[in-house]
Motif scaffolding. Structure first.
Motif, PDB file in Angstrom:
ATOM      1  N   ARG A 145       0.838  -1.204   0.000  1.00 23.20           N
ATOM      2  CA  ARG A 145       0.000   0.000   0.000  1.00 23.20           C
ATOM      3  C   ARG A 145       0.876   1.257   0.000  1.00 23.20           C
ATOM      4  N   HIS A 146       1.926   1.246   0.811  1.00 19.68           N
ATOM      5  CA  HIS A 146       2.793   2.425   0.912  1.00 19.68           C
ATOM      6  C   HIS A 146       3.510   2.693  -0.412  1.00 19.68           C
ATOM      7  N   GLN A 147       3.894   1.640  -1.119  1.00 21.04           N
ATOM      8  CA  GLN A 147       4.568   1.805  -2.409  1.00 21.04           C
ATOM      9  C   GLN A 147       3.718   2.612  -3.392  1.00 21.04           C
ATOM     10  N   LEU A 148       2.400   2.434  -3.295  1.00 26.84           N
ATOM     11  CA  LEU A 148       1.503   3.104  -4.231  1.00 26.84           C
ATOM     12  C   LEU A 148       1.502   4.614  -4.047  1.00 26.84           C
ATOM     13  N   ARG A 149       2.027   5.092  -2.922  1.00 28.66           N
ATOM     14  CA  ARG A 149       2.088   6.530  -2.683  1.00 28.66           C
ATOM     15  C   ARG A 149       3.328   7.150  -3.325  1.00 28.66           C
ATOM     16  N   LEU A 150       4.236   6.305  -3.809  1.00 27.15           N
ATOM     17  CA  LEU A 150       5.427   6.816  -4.471  1.00 27.15           C
ATOM     18  C   LEU A 150       5.044   7.340  -5.850  1.00 27.15           C
ATOM     19  N   ARG A 151       5.659   8.419  -6.249  1.00 27.08           N
ATOM     20  CA  ARG A 151       5.300   9.091  -7.500  1.00 27.08           C
ATOM     21  C   ARG A 151       5.427   8.156  -8.704  1.00 27.08           C
ATOM     22  N   GLY A 152       4.344   8.038  -9.458  1.00 24.77           N
ATOM     23  CA  GLY A 152       4.346   7.242 -10.677  1.00 24.77           C
ATOM     24  C   GLY A 152       4.094   5.765 -10.490  1.00 24.77           C
ATOM     25  N   ARG A 153       4.054   5.309  -9.228  1.00 28.54           N
ATOM     26  CA  ARG A 153       3.947   3.866  -9.010  1.00 28.54           C
ATOM     27  C   ARG A 153       2.571   3.321  -9.400  1.00 28.54           C
ATOM     28  N   MET A 154       1.498   4.058  -9.133  1.00 33.98           N
ATOM     29  CA  MET A 154       0.163   3.551  -9.485  1.00 33.98           C
ATOM     30  C   MET A 154       0.049   3.327 -10.990  1.00 33.98           C
ATOM     31  N   ALA A 155       0.492   4.294 -11.779  1.00 34.59           N
ATOM     32  CA  ALA A 155       0.414   4.167 -13.239  1.00 34.59           C
ATOM     33  C   ALA A 155       1.267   3.003 -13.726  1.00 34.59           C
ATOM     34  N   GLN A 156       2.437   2.836 -13.120  1.00 38.79           N
ATOM     35  CA  GLN A 156       3.315   1.723 -13.491  1.00 38.79           C
ATOM     36  C   GLN A 156       2.665   0.389 -13.139  1.00 38.79           C
ATOM     37  N   SER A 157       2.079   0.328 -11.950  1.00 38.38           N
ATOM     38  CA  SER A 157       1.409  -0.893 -11.508  1.00 38.38           C
ATOM     39  C   SER A 157       0.271  -1.260 -12.448  1.00 38.38           C
ATOM     40  N   LEU A 158      -0.508  -0.258 -12.853  1.00 41.37           N
ATOM     41  CA  LEU A 158      -1.627  -0.518 -13.759  1.00 41.37           C
ATOM     42  C   LEU A 158      -1.135  -1.042 -15.103  1.00 41.37           C
ATOM     43  N   SER A 159      -0.056  -0.487 -15.606  1.00 38.58           N
ATOM     44  CA  SER A 159       0.518  -0.961 -16.857  1.00 38.58           C
ATOM     45  C   SER A 159       0.933  -2.428 -16.741  1.00 38.58           C
ATOM     46  N   GLU A 160       1.484  -2.784 -15.583  1.00 40.06           N
ATOM     47  CA  GLU A 160       1.881  -4.173 -15.335  1.00 40.06           C
ATOM     48  C   GLU A 160       0.655  -5.080 -15.242  1.00 40.06           C
ATOM     49  N   HIS A 161      -0.427  -4.579 -14.627  1.00 39.69           N
ATOM     50  CA  HIS A 161      -1.681  -5.337 -14.567  1.00 39.69           C
ATOM     51  C   HIS A 161      -2.180  -5.661 -15.974  1.00 39.69           C
ATOM     52  N   LYS A 162      -2.136  -4.672 -16.847  1.00 41.20           N
ATOM     53  CA  LYS A 162      -2.630  -4.859 -18.215  1.00 41.20           C
ATOM     54  C   LYS A 162      -1.808  -5.921 -18.943  1.00 41.20           C
ATOM     55  N   ALA A 163      -0.496  -5.926 -18.686  1.00 41.62           N
ATOM     56  CA  ALA A 163       0.370  -6.935 -19.305  1.00 41.62           C
ATOM     57  C   ALA A 163       0.026  -8.333 -18.794  1.00 41.62           C
ATOM     58  N   VAL A 164      -0.252  -8.431 -17.492  1.00 37.80           N
ATOM     59  CA  VAL A 164      -0.648  -9.721 -16.908  1.00 37.80           C
ATOM     60  C   VAL A 164      -1.953 -10.203 -17.534  1.00 37.80           C
ATOM     61  N   LEU A 165      -2.910  -9.295 -17.663  1.00 34.31           N
ATOM     62  CA  LEU A 165      -4.210  -9.657 -18.209  1.00 34.31           C
ATOM     63  C   LEU A 165      -4.100 -10.121 -19.664  1.00 34.31           C
ATOM     64  N   GLU A 166      -3.249  -9.485 -20.431  1.00 30.21           N
ATOM     65  CA  GLU A 166      -3.054  -9.888 -21.825  1.00 30.21           C
ATOM     66  C   GLU A 166      -2.515 -11.312 -21.918  1.00 30.21           C
ATOM     67  N   THR A 167      -1.584 -11.663 -21.046  1.00 24.45           N
ATOM     68  CA  THR A 167      -1.025 -13.020 -21.081  1.00 24.45           C
ATOM     69  C   THR A 167      -2.055 -14.045 -20.618  1.00 24.45           C
ATOM     70  N   LEU A 168      -2.889 -13.666 -19.657  1.00 24.53           N
ATOM     71  CA  LEU A 168      -3.950 -14.572 -19.201  1.00 24.53           C
ATOM     72  C   LEU A 168      -4.950 -14.829 -20.317  1.00 24.53           C
ATOM     73  N   GLU A 169      -5.286 -13.790 -21.057  1.00 27.46           N
ATOM     74  CA  GLU A 169      -6.250 -13.949 -22.148  1.00 27.46           C
ATOM     75  C   GLU A 169      -5.687 -14.827 -23.267  1.00 27.46           C
ATOM     76  N   ARG A 170      -4.379 -14.825 -23.439  1.00 24.36           N
ATOM     77  CA  ARG A 170      -3.746 -15.688 -24.446  1.00 24.36           C
ATOM     78  C   ARG A 170      -3.586 -17.109 -23.947  1.00 24.36           C
ATOM     79  N   GLY A 171      -3.737 -17.295 -22.621  1.00 22.93           N
ATOM     80  CA  GLY A 171      -3.523 -18.618 -22.043  1.00 22.93           C
ATOM     81  C   GLY A 171      -2.066 -19.005 -22.001  1.00 22.93           C
ATOM     82  N   ASP A 172      -1.187 -18.000 -21.955  1.00 20.38           N
ATOM     83  CA  ASP A 172       0.259 -18.231 -21.975  1.00 20.38           C
ATOM     84  C   ASP A 172       0.777 -18.346 -20.540  1.00 20.38           C
TER      85      ASP A 172
END
Length: 218
Positions: free
Chosen positions: A160-187
């Motif tokens: 939770r504390h990491q998310l208060r660091l500048r830019g971390r939320m946007a970076q985390s969301l970008s990583e979420h999207k990458a995870v979701l793309e791989t899940l949708e491919r079944g990779d």
């Protein structure tokens, strides 16, 4: 998910520990804290149990609750284990996840996006936790899902504390999207690697964590 008094108090105490207002080794006095937050000792005690469960404090019988921050080395070790557990969950989920669960992950990411736009780390964390919980459950392994959930809770204040660091939320969301793309491919392997990289403490996240500990010490 509505927060109860204990959750709110626990989060405030965690923040005071991180920003150095409450020092490592300090005793968390029930009477003074209950008065400070205007609550009875019942939710206060529950909050202290939550703090202790996260590893930020230690309950010592007949003495009380004392702040005990894990060392940087201990914290990195916990994140290393968390990264590998998440990778296993992702590897299994890639082959087992349902269309309904994929839709829920999309919904969680959409809410995370709104939290990023509003610069609301608390709302982001709520949806972030939901995102990860869905993947644990979709691994199809109940034992693994429980263990992943337990360690996730243990690391909650630090994530939770990491998310208060500048830019971390946007970076985390970008990583979420990458995870979701791989899940949708079944990779399976790509999902495992994406989740491992998302959780692992490395690079910029490592330096941010070091700075966080340094600030708390000062």
């Amino acid at each position: 998910m509505n927060k109860n008094q204990a959750d709110i108090i626990a989060e405030r105490l965690q923040e005071e520990i991180f920003n150095g207002k409450i020092a490592n080794g300090d005793r968390l006095d029930e009477v003074s804290l209950a008065k400070k937050y205007g609550v009875s000792r019942t939710p206060l005690r529950e909050a202290l149990r939550k703090i202790a469960h996260s590893g930020l404090a230690e309950l010592i019988p007949r003495r009380g609750t004392f702040v005990r921050q894990p060392s940087l080395a201990e914290l990195i070790e916990m994140f290393e284990v968390m990264a590998e557990i998440e990778a296993v969950c992702g590897r299994l989920a890639a082959k087992r996840i349902s269309d309904e669960a994929l839709a829920e992950l999309h919904d969680a990411n959409e809410k995370c996006q709104k939290a990023v736009e509003a610069q609301d780390p608390d709302s982001y964390y709520t949806e972030n936790a939901r995102f990860h919980r869905i993947i644990y459950e979709e691994s199809g392994n109940k034992f693994l899902a429980i263990e992943a959930g337990n360690l996730h809770k243990r690391l909650q204040p630090f994530r939770r504390h990491q998310l208060r660091l500048r830019g971390r939320m946007a970076q985390s969301l970008s990583e979420h999207k990458a995870v979701l793309e791989t899940l949708e491919r079944g990779d399976s392997e790509a999902t495992a690697n994406a989740l491992r990289g998302h959780v692992a403490i490395q690079g910029e996240k490592f330096h941010s964590l070091v700075a966080m500990f340094r600030n708390a010490a000062e």
